[in-house]
Design an enzyme around this catalytic site. Structure first.
Site, mmCIF file in Angstrom:
data_model
loop_
_atom_site.group_PDB
_atom_site.id
_atom_site.type_symbol
_atom_site.label_atom_id
_atom_site.label_comp_id
_atom_site.label_asym_id
_atom_site.label_seq_id
_atom_site.Cartn_x
_atom_site.Cartn_y
_atom_site.Cartn_z
ATOM 1 N N SER A 105 0.837 -1.198 0.000
ATOM 2 C CA SER A 105 0.000 0.000 0.000
ATOM 3 C C SER A 105 0.868 1.243 0.000
ATOM 4 O O SER A 105 1.983 1.243 0.548
ATOM 5 C CB SER A 105 -0.864 -0.023 1.263
ATOM 6 O OG SER A 105 -1.414 1.250 1.501
ATOM 7 N N TYR A 156 -2.203 -0.999 10.800
ATOM 8 C CA TYR A 156 -2.409 -1.581 9.470
ATOM 9 C C TYR A 156 -1.225 -1.240 8.553
ATOM 10 O O TYR A 156 -0.621 -2.120 7.923
ATOM 11 C CB TYR A 156 -3.716 -1.074 8.853
ATOM 12 C CG TYR A 156 -3.797 -1.336 7.359
ATOM 13 C CD1 TYR A 156 -4.045 -2.622 6.887
ATOM 14 C CD2 TYR A 156 -3.583 -0.318 6.430
ATOM 15 C CE1 TYR A 156 -4.085 -2.875 5.511
ATOM 16 C CE2 TYR A 156 -3.619 -0.558 5.068
ATOM 17 C CZ TYR A 156 -3.872 -1.836 4.611
ATOM 18 O OH TYR A 156 -3.888 -2.076 3.257
ATOM 19 N N LYS A 172 1.956 -3.616 6.699
ATOM 20 C CA LYS A 172 2.370 -3.638 5.287
ATOM 21 C C LYS A 172 3.877 -3.401 5.182
ATOM 22 O O LYS A 172 4.565 -4.062 4.407
ATOM 23 C CB LYS A 172 1.619 -2.560 4.489
ATOM 24 C CG LYS A 172 0.142 -2.848 4.314
ATOM 25 C CD LYS A 172 -0.090 -4.032 3.403
ATOM 26 C CE LYS A 172 -1.532 -4.458 3.357
ATOM 27 N NZ LYS A 172 -1.736 -5.772 2.753
HETATM 28 P P1 NAD Z 1 -10.748 -7.685 0.953
HETATM 29 O O1 NAD Z 1 -11.001 -7.658 2.403
HETATM 30 O O2 NAD Z 1 -11.879 -7.541 0.025
HETATM 31 O O3 NAD Z 1 -9.958 -9.029 0.565
HETATM 32 C C1 NAD Z 1 -9.046 -9.650 1.454
HETATM 33 C C2 NAD Z 1 -9.435 -11.117 1.572
HETATM 34 O O4 NAD Z 1 -8.524 -11.768 2.467
HETATM 35 C C3 NAD Z 1 -10.834 -11.317 2.147
HETATM 36 O O5 NAD Z 1 -11.577 -12.154 1.273
HETATM 37 C C4 NAD Z 1 -10.591 -11.992 3.493
HETATM 38 O O6 NAD Z 1 -11.630 -12.898 3.828
HETATM 39 C C5 NAD Z 1 -9.255 -12.667 3.267
HETATM 40 N N1 NAD Z 1 -8.462 -12.902 4.484
HETATM 41 C C6 NAD Z 1 -8.112 -12.007 5.442
HETATM 42 N N2 NAD Z 1 -7.368 -12.604 6.374
HETATM 43 C C7 NAD Z 1 -7.203 -13.908 6.006
HETATM 44 C C8 NAD Z 1 -6.535 -15.030 6.569
HETATM 45 N N3 NAD Z 1 -5.872 -14.951 7.724
HETATM 46 N N4 NAD Z 1 -6.583 -16.213 5.907
HETATM 47 C C9 NAD Z 1 -7.276 -16.332 4.743
HETATM 48 N N5 NAD Z 1 -7.936 -15.303 4.173
HETATM 49 C C10 NAD Z 1 -7.896 -14.097 4.801
HETATM 50 O O7 NAD Z 1 -9.628 -6.568 0.665
HETATM 51 P P2 NAD Z 1 -9.102 -5.977 -0.711
HETATM 52 O O8 NAD Z 1 -9.554 -4.575 -0.806
HETATM 53 O O9 NAD Z 1 -9.372 -6.921 -1.804
HETATM 54 O O10 NAD Z 1 -7.552 -5.928 -0.407
HETATM 55 C C11 NAD Z 1 -6.666 -6.950 -0.826
HETATM 56 C C12 NAD Z 1 -5.268 -6.603 -0.337
HETATM 57 O O11 NAD Z 1 -4.890 -5.347 -0.859
HETATM 58 C C13 NAD Z 1 -5.166 -6.489 1.175
HETATM 59 O O12 NAD Z 1 -3.942 -7.051 1.588
HETATM 60 C C14 NAD Z 1 -5.175 -5.008 1.413
HETATM 61 O O13 NAD Z 1 -4.505 -4.646 2.584
HETATM 62 C C15 NAD Z 1 -4.448 -4.501 0.192
HETATM 63 N N6 NAD Z 1 -4.777 -3.102 -0.120
HETATM 64 C C16 NAD Z 1 -6.072 -2.738 -0.280
HETATM 65 C C17 NAD Z 1 -6.392 -1.408 -0.527
HETATM 66 C C18 NAD Z 1 -7.829 -0.970 -0.660
HETATM 67 O O14 NAD Z 1 -8.102 0.204 -0.516
HETATM 68 N N7 NAD Z 1 -8.767 -1.860 -0.950
HETATM 69 C C19 NAD Z 1 -5.376 -0.443 -0.623
HETATM 70 C C20 NAD Z 1 -4.050 -0.853 -0.485
HETATM 71 C C21 NAD Z 1 -3.758 -2.187 -0.230
HETATM 72 N N1 UFG Z 2 -13.273 10.306 3.625
HETATM 73 C C1 UFG Z 2 -14.309 11.104 4.038
HETATM 74 N N2 UFG Z 2 -15.376 10.510 4.632
HETATM 75 C C2 UFG Z 2 -15.461 9.179 4.835
HETATM 76 C C3 UFG Z 2 -14.393 8.360 4.399
HETATM 77 C C4 UFG Z 2 -13.308 8.965 3.800
HETATM 78 O O1 UFG Z 2 -14.278 12.322 3.888
HETATM 79 O O2 UFG Z 2 -16.452 8.712 5.399
HETATM 80 C C5 UFG Z 2 -12.116 10.932 2.978
HETATM 81 C C6 UFG Z 2 -10.842 10.748 3.765
HETATM 82 O O3 UFG Z 2 -10.711 11.727 4.730
HETATM 83 C C7 UFG Z 2 -9.790 10.813 2.669
HETATM 84 C C8 UFG Z 2 -10.507 10.266 1.435
HETATM 85 O O4 UFG Z 2 -11.904 10.319 1.728
HETATM 86 O O5 UFG Z 2 -9.484 12.147 2.432
HETATM 87 C C9 UFG Z 2 -10.140 8.834 1.140
HETATM 88 O O6 UFG Z 2 -10.286 8.059 2.316
HETATM 89 P P1 UFG Z 2 -10.149 6.492 2.344
HETATM 90 O O7 UFG Z 2 -10.323 6.044 3.742
HETATM 91 O O8 UFG Z 2 -10.999 5.887 1.303
HETATM 92 O O9 UFG Z 2 -8.642 6.261 1.857
HETATM 93 P P2 UFG Z 2 -7.261 6.743 2.479
HETATM 94 O O10 UFG Z 2 -6.544 7.487 1.414
HETATM 95 O O11 UFG Z 2 -7.432 7.411 3.763
HETATM 96 O O12 UFG Z 2 -6.537 5.368 2.764
HETATM 97 C C10 UFG Z 2 -6.579 4.319 1.814
HETATM 98 C C11 UFG Z 2 -6.577 3.005 2.542
HETATM 99 C C12 UFG Z 2 -5.280 2.817 3.243
HETATM 100 C C13 UFG Z 2 -4.180 2.942 2.288
HETATM 101 C C14 UFG Z 2 -4.242 4.239 1.549
HETATM 102 C C15 UFG Z 2 -3.197 4.263 0.497
HETATM 103 O O13 UFG Z 2 -7.628 2.938 3.460
HETATM 104 O O14 UFG Z 2 -5.218 1.534 3.771
HETATM 105 O O15 UFG Z 2 -5.510 4.378 0.950
HETATM 106 O O16 UFG Z 2 -3.285 3.112 -0.277
HETATM 107 F F1 UFG Z 2 -3.010 2.874 2.941
#
Ligand code: NAD
Ligand code: UFG
Length: 332
Positions: A125, A151, A155
């Site tokens: 991330s 979190y 990472k």
């Molecule tokens: P998600 O929660 O939809 O998918 C993650 C999956 O992992 C889920 O299906 C969950 O059931 C499974 N899981 C969690 N812990 C587990 C375990 N111990 N054993 C087996 N399965 C497990 O999330 P996503 O948005 O698809 O994110 C995927 C990856 O990308 C994550 O590692 C997340 O941290 C990373 N990521 C996501 C975002 C975002 O904004 N969505 C941003 C940056 C990084």
């Molecule tokens: N926001 C609001 N209201 C809400 C939710 C979010 O105003 O109810 C705003 C936040 O303040 C931020 C923007 O929308 O300015 C985006 O917020 P998100 O929570 O969707 O995303 P972030 O950029 O804060 O963080 C996300 C993931 C992190 C990751 C990061 C970079 O949640 O895990 O992107 O990948 F690290």
């Protein structure tokens, strides 16, 4: 045919990536504990691709079961999406986050080692950059400083563990993909982000407001030093993000490759609201609330390295993501 194990494959980004992998002819197995996803995603993948991944409901913390799976199968590559991702919850439950994300990854790497699997692509991330002062994040910037929550620290720690493993084994091939803010869903509207519980991220909250499940969106602060006062983020369509994973497979080699996956462009929270309103023709109720702890005014990817080395760049826009989100909302 090459067989890929996708951890977290029933989740949001994993399921979208599987669709792109199927288009390139890979064979897929999924490991997921279904903590934050639903088994019905497999039907949707089959509907879209005409193929169904083999599914194993295994928790990465269950070392024995995971190790048995590796013994029974020959994987060419592991794509590691599984993890807990709720930033706020990680502050309240740090031990669960370290145990699940870091502990789960260590188990996975041990099982890979036992069975001679030497290739991994990890979902990292942009959060690992912390607060470097410059909002344009480049892969060469230092990571791990000023990380705002457990979190983000998981990472960073996982990235370091994977780097150490690559140092220990000269044949090990790893890719760390630093995602910016994924939004949208497959254009079919069949799969999308559908988290269990109360979402943290902006788009899932906008979706709940649109459905009337949440009364209004709270915009966290409109006094940031940006044009409209709300925070700027680099939103990336999840289909573009998924394609980034496919692009990197061909380029893997011994050692660690690191790429930002982002668009390089920013959109403010208010612009996101207006984009949703324009796509839906519906007003989205919101109020201005106080700033959220740990939020940065602005950050975005420098996507140059991925473009030059992978030939990958984003093709879809925030408006495309809004259109696809509406399709998902209409069908689910
Ligand atoms: P998600 O929660 O939809 O998918 C993650 C999956 O992992 C889920 O299906 C969950 O059931 C499974 N899981 C969690 N812990 C587990 C375990 N111990 N054993 C087996 N399965 C497990 O999330 P996503 O948005 O698809 O994110 C995927 C990856 O990308 C994550 O590692 C997340 O941290 C990373 N990521 C996501 C975002 C975002 O904004 N969505 C941003 C940056 C990084
Ligand atoms: N926001 C609001 N209201 C809400 C939710 C979010 O105003 O109810 C705003 C936040 O303040 C931020 C923007 O929308 O300015 C985006 O917020 P998100 O929570 O969707 O995303 P972030 O950029 O804060 O963080 C996300 C993931 C992190 C990751 C990061 C970079 O949640 O895990 O992107 O990948 F690290």
């Amino acid at each position: 045919m090459k067989k890929i194990l996708v951890t977290g494959g029933t989740g949001y980004i994993g399921s979208h990536t599987i669709i792109e992998l199927y288009q390139k002819g890979y064979e897929i197995d999924i490991v997921d504990n279904l903590f934050n996803s639903k088994i019905t995603v497999l039907d949707k993948i089959e509907e879209i691709c005409g193929k169904r991944p083999e599914f194993y409901q295994i928790d990465l913390l269950d070392y024995e079961k995971l190790n048995d799976l590796f013994k029974q199968n020959q994987y060419d590559l592991v794509m590691h999406f599984a993890g807990l991702k709720a930033v706020g919850e990680s502050v309240e439950k740090p031990l669960e986050y370290y145990e699940n994300n870091v502990g789960g990854t260590i188990n996975l790497l041990k099982c890979m080692k036992n069975s001679g699997v030497k290739r991994i692509i990890f979902s990292s991330s942009a959060t690992v950059y912390g607060d470097p002062g410059d909002p344009k994040y480049v892969e060469t910037m230092e990571t791990g400083r000023n990380l705002a929550n457990p979190y983000g620290k998981t990472k960073y720690v996982i990235e370091e563990i994977i780097k150490d493993q690559a140092t220990a084994d000269a044949e090990f091939e790893a890719v760390l993909l630093r995602y910016f803010n994924p939004i949208g869903n497959h254009p079919s509207g069949l799969i999308g982000e559908d988290p269990n519980g109360i979402p943290n991220n902006l788009m899932p909250i906008i979706m709940k407001v649109a459905r009337g499940e949440i009364k209004e969106l709270s915009i966290y602060g409109n006094d940031y030093p940006t044009e409209d006062g709300t925070c700027l983020r680099d939103y990336i369509h999840v289909v573009d993000l998924a394609k980034g994973h496919v692009a990197v497979i061909e380029k893997m080699k011994p050692g660690v490759l690191i790429y930002n996956l982002g668009s390089g462009k920013t959109t403010s929270v208010l612009e996101m609201v207006h984009a949703f309103e324009a796509a839906s023709g519906q007003r989205l109720p919101y109020k201005i609330a106080g700033r959220r702890d740990g939020d940065l005014a602005e950050f975005y990817a420098d996507p140059t390295k991925a473009k030059n080395e992978l030939g990958w760049q984003t093709e879809l826009t925030v408006d495309n993501a809004m259109r696809d989100t509406l399709k998902f909302l209409a069908q689910n």
